[in-house]
Design a protein around this motif. Structure first.
Motif, short mmCIF file in Angstrom:
data_model
loop_
_atom_site.label_atom_id
_atom_site.label_comp_id
_atom_site.label_asym_id
_atom_site.label_seq_id
_atom_site.Cartn_x
_atom_site.Cartn_y
_atom_site.Cartn_z
N THR A 34 2.16 -4.55 8.95
CA THR A 34 1.68 -4.95 7.62
C THR A 34 0.85 -3.84 7.01
O THR A 34 1.01 -3.49 5.83
CB THR A 34 0.85 -6.24 7.72
N ASN A 35 -0.03 -3.24 7.79
CA ASN A 35 -0.87 -2.15 7.28
C ASN A 35 -0.01 -0.96 6.88
O ASN A 35 -0.22 -0.35 5.81
CB ASN A 35 -1.87 -1.75 8.34
N ASN A 36 0.97 -0.61 7.69
CA ASN A 36 1.80 0.57 7.42
C ASN A 36 2.80 0.36 6.29
O ASN A 36 3.41 1.32 5.82
CB ASN A 36 2.55 0.98 8.69
N SER A 37 2.96 -0.89 5.85
CA SER A 37 3.88 -1.14 4.73
C SER A 37 3.40 -0.50 3.44
O SER A 37 4.18 -0.26 2.52
CB SER A 37 4.04 -2.65 4.52
N GLY A 38 2.09 -0.27 3.33
CA GLY A 38 1.53 0.32 2.13
C GLY A 38 1.43 -0.62 0.96
O GLY A 38 1.10 -0.21 -0.16
N ARG A 39 1.65 -1.90 1.20
CA ARG A 39 1.66 -2.88 0.11
C ARG A 39 0.26 -3.34 -0.29
O ARG A 39 0.06 -3.85 -1.39
CB ARG A 39 2.51 -4.08 0.50
N ILE A 40 -0.70 -3.22 0.61
CA ILE A 40 -2.08 -3.60 0.27
C ILE A 40 -2.73 -2.36 -0.35
O ILE A 40 -3.04 -1.39 0.33
CB ILE A 40 -2.86 -4.07 1.50
N LYS A 41 -2.94 -2.41 -1.64
CA LYS A 41 -3.33 -1.23 -2.38
C LYS A 41 -4.83 -0.95 -2.27
O LYS A 41 -5.65 -1.85 -2.14
CB LYS A 41 -2.96 -1.38 -3.86
N GLY A 42 -5.16 0.34 -2.35
CA GLY A 42 -6.54 0.75 -2.36
C GLY A 42 -7.11 0.94 -0.97
O GLY A 42 -6.51 0.61 0.04
N GLU A 43 -8.31 1.49 -0.93
CA GLU A 43 -8.99 1.74 0.34
C GLU A 43 -9.40 0.43 1.00
O GLU A 43 -9.90 -0.48 0.33
CB GLU A 43 -10.21 2.61 0.12
N ILE A 44 -9.19 0.32 2.28
CA ILE A 44 -9.64 -0.83 3.05
C ILE A 44 -10.84 -0.38 3.88
O ILE A 44 -10.70 0.44 4.80
CB ILE A 44 -8.52 -1.37 3.97
N PRO A 45 -12.04 -0.88 3.57
CA PRO A 45 -13.25 -0.35 4.22
C PRO A 45 -13.34 -0.65 5.71
O PRO A 45 -13.95 0.11 6.46
CB PRO A 45 -14.39 -1.02 3.45
#
Length: 261
Positions: free
Chosen positions: A88-99
């Motif tokens: 899920t993380n590597n899909s690139g679908r969650i936009k922006g920096e994740i702190p």
């Protein structure tokens, strides 16, 4: 992990326009998926008596928009840990920096304060989709949506829960007659799509439901299903009446439900 007296759970909304399930135990408040924009997520949380800053963490099942639309903005604004599979993380679908991203191993349970989280791999057309069984040490809540077929792995993990939020996405006849193009109908009804009412009912007949005190039909298609059809089919599977089966709808989700030892 310290045992608590009860798990509480509720839904901010469930369907193709957005999904989010809230699970609480003591002062631990975990949001599973965040498919609404941050302003709408805030409004729906407040409807359940919670402010976004009270959340402990956000868990994501997979990267489809109706599950992640507001996730990035929410975790950035309130500096919340975001738990996802590596896929899920590597899909690139969650936009922006994740702190504060925290990877989930789909075969390893982990704790978030008062809650134990057991991720379960499911067949769905996403990069590394998972669903969850959540426990306080005494009771178990299964959240099982967005899968196209039931596997022995799924049966093993979700058997014996006290509460289930279970996908009943479509009625096959309504899907076949509905407005979707043929390719989308094939996807929804395929082994990596979504559970039909009958598939969800078949799942219930294959697991231990003798401890089940809450059953919620979720992720219903507004075009290809009807609440009465879904609730009736699930009720038949566990020998109860349709009005005993709760419904997670798109606009309101459902209110707090308690699981007590």
């Amino acid at each position: 992990m310290r045992k608590s007296r009860k798990i509480r759970f509720a839904s901010l909304g469930s369907g193709s326009q957005g999904n989010a399930t809230l699970v609480s135990c003591g002062s631990t408040h975990v949001l599973i998926d965040c498919g609404f924009a941050m302003k709408e997520t805030t409004r729906r949380l407040q409807r359940l008596g919670l402010e976004p800053e009270q959340l402990t963490a956000v868990l994501i099942t997979h990267e489809h928009t109706d599950h992640i639309a507001g996730a990035g903005a929410l975790v950035r604004r309130y500096q919340l840990p975001l738990y996802t599979s590596s896929g899920t993380n590597n899909s690139g679908r969650i936009k922006g920096e994740i702190p504060d991203w925290r990877g989930i191993n789909p075969e390893a349970a982990f704790a978030i304060n008062d809650l134990e989280i057991c991720p379960v791999t499911v067949p769905h057309d996403a990069r590394e989709p998972i669903q969850f069984v959540i426990s306080d040490g005494a009771n178990r809540l299964g959240v099982l949506t967005d899968l196209g077929s039931i596997t022995p792995h799924v049966l093993r993990h979700f058997s014996g829960c006290q509460a289930l939020v279970l996908e009943a996405n479509h009625d096959p006849v309504l899907l076949a007659r509905g407005p979707y193009p043929a390719s989308l109908k094939q996807r929804v009804g395929g082994d990596f799509g979504h559970l039909s009412n009958q598939q969800a009912a078949d799942f219930l007949t294959q697991i231990d439901t003798k401890h089940l005190t809450h059953l919620v039909a979720s992720h219903l298609s507004e075009q290809n299903n009807q609440p009465y059809l879904a609730c009736t089919r699930l009720a038949e599977a566990i020998n109860t009446t349709p009005d005993w089966v709760a419904l997670a709808d798109q606009a309101e989700g459902f209110g707090w439900r308690d699981i007590q030892a």
